[in-house]
Scaffold this active site. Structure first.
Site, PDB file in Angstrom:
ATOM      1  N   CYS A  80       0.846  -1.206   0.000  1.00 29.65           N
ATOM      2  CA  CYS A  80       0.000   0.000   0.000  1.00 29.65           C
ATOM      3  C   CYS A  80       0.881   1.256   0.000  1.00 29.65           C
ATOM      4  CB  CYS A  80      -0.980  -0.032   1.158  1.00 29.65           C
ATOM      5  SG  CYS A  80      -2.351   1.151   0.958  1.00 29.65           S
ATOM      6  N   HIS A 183      -3.937  -4.743  -0.138  1.00 28.90           N
ATOM      7  CA  HIS A 183      -3.506  -5.277   1.151  1.00 28.90           C
ATOM      8  C   HIS A 183      -3.593  -6.807   1.142  1.00 28.90           C
ATOM      9  CE1 HIS A 183      -3.385  -1.465   3.456  1.00 28.90           C
ATOM     10  NE2 HIS A 183      -4.318  -1.092   2.618  1.00 28.90           N
ATOM     11  N   GLU A 185      -2.548  -8.753   3.393  1.00 23.71           N
ATOM     12  CA  GLU A 185      -2.865  -9.190   4.759  1.00 23.71           C
ATOM     13  C   GLU A 185      -4.359  -9.125   5.050  1.00 23.71           C
ATOM     14  OE1 GLU A 185      -2.558  -4.725   5.243  1.00 23.71           O
ATOM     15  OE2 GLU A 185      -1.663  -6.273   3.973  1.00 23.71           O
TER      16      GLU A 185
END
Length: 203
Positions: A80, A183, A185
């Site tokens: 990001c 993202h 994650e």
């Protein structure tokens, strides 16, 4: 050891939790000694390009990161805001220089009638071949949340393309340097596979 760089902007715990699921030897750090001891480096972040770079300079990490990435050739992944910092500059703050490891500029989405200027939610990524995508399909969805995007000067470094207002580079690579705008994650199974490929593969 995997070192997650803490420059003060972003939810580093979510990245830590995802990495810890894959590799227990991981640390969130703002110390040069940890970066030097690490095998791979992750630079996450959410927020201001300007303040992230200012914080990295205050922490005396810019020189260390340059040495570890450019001289030691240590694999690095920017996520990001972290991926945007890898470029030369940003429209957000034109007077502030990024790392410049990738030739390119961070651009702002234009405000369109049909789309908000902030790209939020799941969107498709079409990819080129690379070990970072082992066991992943040619097209997949990841979670995005950003108003600025990387514009890469050299097409050969483009790995993933996403369409929002126009097509933009959502994943890129130059030798040992990877950047991803969404993202991983927060992108469930495929995000974990992506991170696992970065951590476990010889890339």
């Amino acid at each position: 050891m995997i070192a997650i760089v803490n420059h003060g902007l972003g939810n580093f715990r979510s990245v830590f939790s995802a990495i810890e699921f894959i590799e227990k030897d991981v640390v969130i750090t703002n110390k040069a000694i940890d970066l030097k001891k690490s095998t791979k480096i992750i630079i996450p972040g959410v927020g201001s390009f300007k303040y992230a770079m200012q914080n990295l300079k205050k922490l005396n990490l810019v020189e260390t990161l340059n040495e570890q990435v450019l001289v030691k050739k240590k694999p690095v992944l920017g996520i990001c805001l972290g991926c945007q910092l890898l470029l030369k500059s940003s429209e957000e703050n034109k007077d502030v220089k990024g790392f410049g490891w990738i030739n390119g500029e961070v651009k702002k989405f234009k405000k369109l009638k049909k789309l908000p200027k902030t790209h939020v939610g799941w969107n498709e990524i079409k990819i080129n071949n690379d070990p970072i995508f082992n066991n992943m399909p040619k097209k997949f969805f990841m979670y995005f949340n950003h108003s600025y995007f990387p514009k890469i000067a050299e097409k050969k470094y483009e790995l993933g393309i996403t369409n929002y207002e126009n097509k933009f580079v959502s994943i890129f690579k130059k030798k040992n340097i990877y950047g991803i705008q969404p993202h991983p994650e927060k992108s469930q199974k495929l995000g974990i596979i992506f991170l696992k490929n970065f951590i476990k593969n010889d890339i």
